[in-house]
Motif scaffolding. Structure first.
Motif, PDB file in Angstrom:
ATOM      1  N   GLY A   1      -3.748   3.761  -0.420  1.00 28.09           N
ATOM      2  CA  GLY A   1      -3.981   3.441  -1.816  1.00 28.09           C
ATOM      3  C   GLY A   1      -3.790   4.658  -2.700  1.00 28.09           C
ATOM      4  N   ALA A   2      -3.915   4.446  -3.987  1.00 26.26           N
ATOM      5  CA  ALA A   2      -3.757   5.532  -4.954  1.00 26.26           C
ATOM      6  C   ALA A   2      -4.855   6.572  -4.752  1.00 26.26           C
ATOM      7  N   GLY A   3      -4.474   7.842  -4.888  1.00 27.18           N
ATOM      8  CA  GLY A   3      -5.442   8.915  -4.825  1.00 27.18           C
ATOM      9  C   GLY A   3      -5.753   9.434  -3.437  1.00 27.18           C
TER      10      GLY A   3
ATOM     11  N   GLY B   1     -11.302  -1.569  -4.094  1.00 33.60           N
ATOM     12  CA  GLY B   1     -11.479  -0.668  -5.224  1.00 33.60           C
ATOM     13  C   GLY B   1     -12.238  -1.307  -6.367  1.00 33.60           C
ATOM     14  N   ASN B   2     -11.872  -2.559  -6.701  1.00 34.45           N
ATOM     15  CA  ASN B   2     -12.549  -3.255  -7.793  1.00 34.45           C
ATOM     16  C   ASN B   2     -13.994  -3.579  -7.430  1.00 34.45           C
ATOM     17  N   GLY B   3     -14.215  -3.910  -6.147  1.00 30.82           N
ATOM     18  CA  GLY B   3     -15.566  -4.232  -5.702  1.00 30.82           C
ATOM     19  C   GLY B   3     -16.490  -3.038  -5.775  1.00 30.82           C
ATOM     20  N   LEU B   4     -15.936  -1.858  -5.503  1.00 29.14           N
ATOM     21  CA  LEU B   4     -16.743  -0.641  -5.585  1.00 29.14           C
ATOM     22  C   LEU B   4     -16.851  -0.142  -7.019  1.00 29.14           C
TER      23      LEU B   4
ATOM     24  N   ASN C   1     -13.058   5.675  -5.662  1.00 34.40           N
ATOM     25  CA  ASN C   1     -12.793   6.288  -4.354  1.00 34.40           C
ATOM     26  C   ASN C   1     -11.429   5.849  -3.822  1.00 34.40           C
ATOM     27  N   PRO C   2     -10.674   6.758  -3.204  1.00 31.76           N
ATOM     28  CA  PRO C   2      -9.401   6.356  -2.609  1.00 31.76           C
ATOM     29  C   PRO C   2      -9.640   5.401  -1.440  1.00 31.76           C
ATOM     30  N   VAL C   3      -8.734   4.434  -1.279  1.00 32.81           N
ATOM     31  CA  VAL C   3      -8.899   3.400  -0.251  1.00 32.81           C
ATOM     32  C   VAL C   3      -7.671   3.361   0.652  1.00 32.81           C
ATOM     33  N   ILE C   4      -7.915   3.238   1.947  1.00 32.13           N
ATOM     34  CA  ILE C   4      -6.859   3.047   2.940  1.00 32.13           C
ATOM     35  C   ILE C   4      -7.140   1.742   3.664  1.00 32.13           C
ATOM     36  N   ARG C   5      -6.119   0.896   3.754  1.00 32.93           N
ATOM     37  CA  ARG C   5      -6.270  -0.396   4.430  1.00 32.93           C
ATOM     38  C   ARG C   5      -5.622  -0.330   5.811  1.00 32.93           C
ATOM     39  N   VAL C   6      -6.364  -0.758   6.824  1.00 31.01           N
ATOM     40  CA  VAL C   6      -5.899  -0.689   8.205  1.00 31.01           C
ATOM     41  C   VAL C   6      -6.042  -2.041   8.888  1.00 31.01           C
ATOM     42  N   MET C   7      -5.020  -2.415   9.657  1.00 29.67           N
ATOM     43  CA  MET C   7      -5.131  -3.565  10.554  1.00 29.67           C
ATOM     44  C   MET C   7      -4.952  -3.069  11.981  1.00 29.67           C
TER      45      MET C   7
ATOM     46  N   GLU D   1     -16.637  11.488  -3.301  1.00 27.00           N
ATOM     47  CA  GLU D   1     -15.513  12.207  -2.706  1.00 27.00           C
ATOM     48  C   GLU D   1     -14.994  11.538  -1.427  1.00 27.00           C
ATOM     49  N   ALA D   2     -15.646  10.478  -0.991  1.00 27.74           N
ATOM     50  CA  ALA D   2     -15.310   9.870   0.298  1.00 27.74           C
ATOM     51  C   ALA D   2     -14.043   9.034   0.223  1.00 27.74           C
ATOM     52  N   VAL D   3     -13.281   9.031   1.310  1.00 24.73           N
ATOM     53  CA  VAL D   3     -12.183   8.087   1.459  1.00 24.73           C
ATOM     54  C   VAL D   3     -12.752   6.839   2.124  1.00 24.73           C
TER      55      VAL D   3
END
Length: 246
Positions: free
Chosen positions: A115-117, A85-88, A92-98, A69-71
């Protein structure tokens, strides 16, 4: 940023491979530590703050333990949402931050891509804690390499320019201490003026540049060296390297 946004330090748990760094963070922020597998199994929000080259190994290590359930929030330069996402392989939903380093003094600049979801609550949580120590914008992921070249690497461009100004002032006869004081306060003041005046950098530059004056002479020298092209080339190099890290 998490603590500044109101997260109880007791709810923040780190997994750090360097024991000295772990001890430093625990002492400074009153947070907890746990083995990686234990940590990710309990986390509602998982922040991946590792070097890009370390990311594949980390993903492999955590994918069997992660809370479904984790983001997942990644801060690694160049690593895409699909890579995480592919590595996991867990959905799980993914957010990318810089982010950037001025976050350390409450003046950070971050850009986030969803990301999606990702739920509305997860999006708001991430944007909220990033804003607690500076500013945050939301961008399409395909612009993250440009963000990296602009704000992610940008502080280093600034520091390099300060170094050059200090060196130039010393060549003109000023002591290192005086050269540093003059340069740093000039830069800080100019940034504050730009941020608070509501005027563009172009307008402020024009305001301080008298025809045939000292500033005009300096800017003409910049122009003859094609400053704009030099900066654009440097930023493209950073963007290209970000893409290579994907």
């Amino acid at each position: 940023a998490l603590i500044s946004s109101g997260v109880n330090p007791e709810l923040i748990t780190i997994s750090e491979k360097r024991s000295d760094r772990s001890a430093e963070l625990i002492a400074k922020y009153s947070i907890k530590q746990a083995p990686l597998a234990t940590n990710v199994a309990a986390a509602d929000a998982l922040l991946l703050v590792v070097k890009p080259q370390d990311m594949p190994g980390v993903l492999e290590e955590i994918k069997g333990s992660i809370n479904p359930e984790a983001v997942v929030i990644t801060f690694a330069a160049g690593k895409t949402i699909s890579f995480i996402g592919n590595g996991l392989g867990t959905g799980n939903p993914v957010i990318r931050v810089m982010p950037n380093t001025p976050t350390m003094v409450g003046a950070g600049m971050a850009a986030a891509s969803m990301g999606a979801g990702v739920t509305a609550a997860q999006r708001q949580f991430v944007l909220g804690f990033l804003a607690a120590t500076g500013k945050v914008i939301e961008v399409a992921e395909e612009l993250q390499d440009a963000v990296t070249a602009t704000s992610g690497s940008g502080p280093a461009y600034f520091f390099a320019f300060v170094e050059a100004m200090v060196a130039g002032a010393k060549e003109l006869g000023l002591s290192e201490q005086d050269a540093t004081t003059l340069t740093v306060q000039t830069i800080v003041g100019a940034a504050k003026l730009l941020d608070e005046s509501g005027k563009s950098a172009t307008t402020l530059r024009e305001n301080v540049t008298s025809p045939n004056g000292t500033t005009a002479a300096a800017l003409a020298s910049f122009g003859s060296s094609d400053l704009n092209s030099m900066v654009a080339k440097a930023m493209k190099a950073a963007s290209d390297r970000s893409q290579e890290l994907a």
